[in-house]
Motif scaffolding. Structure first.
Motif, PDB file in Angstrom:
ATOM      1  N   SER A  26       6.122   0.973  -0.410  1.00 63.19           N
ATOM      2  CA  SER A  26       4.698   0.644  -0.500  1.00 63.19           C
ATOM      3  C   SER A  26       4.512  -0.781  -1.012  1.00 63.19           C
ATOM      4  O   SER A  26       5.325  -1.298  -1.783  1.00 63.19           O
ATOM      5  CB  SER A  26       3.989   1.619  -1.447  1.00 63.19           C
ATOM      6  OG  SER A  26       4.523   1.505  -2.753  1.00 63.19           O
ATOM      7  N   LYS A  27       3.465  -1.419  -0.533  1.00 68.12           N
ATOM      8  CA  LYS A  27       3.085  -2.765  -0.979  1.00 68.12           C
ATOM      9  C   LYS A  27       4.231  -3.765  -0.855  1.00 68.12           C
ATOM     10  O   LYS A  27       4.643  -4.408  -1.825  1.00 68.12           O
ATOM     11  CB  LYS A  27       2.575  -2.717  -2.427  1.00 68.12           C
ATOM     12  CG  LYS A  27       1.339  -1.845  -2.614  1.00 68.12           C
ATOM     13  CD  LYS A  27       0.883  -1.828  -4.059  1.00 68.12           C
ATOM     14  CE  LYS A  27      -0.336  -0.948  -4.239  1.00 68.12           C
ATOM     15  NZ  LYS A  27      -0.799  -0.892  -5.657  1.00 68.12           N
ATOM     16  N   PRO A  29       5.808  -7.165  -0.212  1.00 65.33           N
ATOM     17  CA  PRO A  29       5.284  -8.540  -0.255  1.00 65.33           C
ATOM     18  C   PRO A  29       5.373  -9.205   1.113  1.00 65.33           C
ATOM     19  O   PRO A  29       6.191  -8.830   1.952  1.00 65.33           O
ATOM     20  CB  PRO A  29       6.219  -9.236  -1.263  1.00 65.33           C
ATOM     21  CG  PRO A  29       6.810  -8.131  -2.066  1.00 65.33           C
ATOM     22  CD  PRO A  29       6.933  -6.969  -1.132  1.00 65.33           C
ATOM     23  N   GLN A  30       4.525 -10.190   1.356  1.00 67.32           N
ATOM     24  CA  GLN A  30       4.555 -10.931   2.606  1.00 67.32           C
ATOM     25  C   GLN A  30       5.840 -11.760   2.695  1.00 67.32           C
ATOM     26  O   GLN A  30       6.363 -12.225   1.684  1.00 67.32           O
ATOM     27  CB  GLN A  30       3.337 -11.854   2.714  1.00 67.32           C
ATOM     28  CG  GLN A  30       2.017 -11.117   2.871  1.00 67.32           C
ATOM     29  CD  GLN A  30       1.959 -10.308   4.151  1.00 67.32           C
ATOM     30  OE1 GLN A  30       2.321 -10.810   5.224  1.00 67.32           O
ATOM     31  NE2 GLN A  30       1.510  -9.069   4.046  1.00 67.32           N
ATOM     32  N   SER A  62       7.909  -2.465   6.754  1.00 65.38           N
ATOM     33  CA  SER A  62       6.490  -2.321   6.406  1.00 65.38           C
ATOM     34  C   SER A  62       5.734  -1.368   7.318  1.00 65.38           C
ATOM     35  O   SER A  62       4.676  -0.857   6.947  1.00 65.38           O
ATOM     36  CB  SER A  62       5.807  -3.696   6.431  1.00 65.38           C
ATOM     37  OG  SER A  62       5.944  -4.308   7.701  1.00 65.38           O
TER      38      SER A  62
END
Length: 229
Positions: A26-27, A29-30, A62
């Motif tokens: 989850s979440k 990073p870019q 992702s």
């Protein structure tokens, strides 16, 4: 969870032969955020893979759908999934490498009864090496040696239909080169050069004995001998 399981050397050795790891994070990073977790390295196939999660691209990491298994709402969550059906065998929050191994062993017993013995990655790697050697021999037009190597490889795959299918391309490659050589020998016979044809055929006739090309090789060999008389 990541370090205690996925970076656990003993578990990694176990997983290499017994599981396929699929993760959902989850979440994430870019890619250009500067976060070390999304640092990448260039794979041999040209793709950018994650240093923290080797073998996975950012998109794979992702956009994974495996999060749908987690109905608990908590993380980390482990789901042991039947690879034949996609159904969750058991799921739990957290968990140790030992706990996962115990559940995997239990599921494997069930799958062995239903589907037969599985194939280990280590076995596939050995076959891949043999297949590469066969390809190298064929590049040098050494059909007889390639067939000898294939026969030894076929014995390793004899008890598994999946493995037999896996090495079929090697046999196809051998027969393709052999058929080309037989065509060349046939052309020499038609041109009145049985001696030249014989040089090609002699090492092939015995080597091709138990293959689909056996009859053709024997017929050409007989023609060669008849022309030489």
């Amino acid at each position: 969870m990541h370090r205690s399981v996925l970076q656990n050397k003993k578990y990694m050795k176990f997983a290499d032969d017994h599981t396929v790891e699929v993760i959902s994070v989850s979440k994430v990073p870019q890619p250009n955020s500067g976060d070390k977790r999304v640092a990448t390295y260039k794979g041999k196939d040209g793709n950018d893979y994650m240093v923290e999660w080797p073998g996975l691209t950012y998109e794979q990491l992702s956009n994974s759908k495996v999060s749908s298994y987690n109905k608990s709402g908590g993380i980390p969550y482990v789901a042991i999934v039947n690879p034949h059906t996609g159904e969750e065998f058991v799921g739990f929050n957290g968990g140790s490498a030992g706990k996962i191994k115990d559940y995997v062993a239990e599921l494997q017993k069930q799958m062995k009864k239903e589907h037969g013995k599985g194939v280990k990655r280590s076995t596939l790697r050995k076959l891949d090496k043999d297949k590469a050697k066969i390809a190298a021999l064929l590049a040098k037009n050494k059909v007889r040696d390639a067939l000898s190597k294939y026969s030894a490889m076929a014995k390793k795959a004899a008890k598994s239909e999946a493995l037999q299918n896996y090495i079929q391309d090697s046999l196809d490659g051998i027969l393709k080169v052999a058929a080309r050589d037989l065509a060349k020998a046939e052309g020499l016979i038609e041109q009145g050069d049985p001696k030249g044809a014989g040089k090609i055929l002699r090492p092939l006739v015995r080597a091709l004995k138990d293959t689909p090309l056996a009859e053709r090789a024997a017929d050409l060999d007989a023609k060669t001998k008849a022309k030489a008389e």
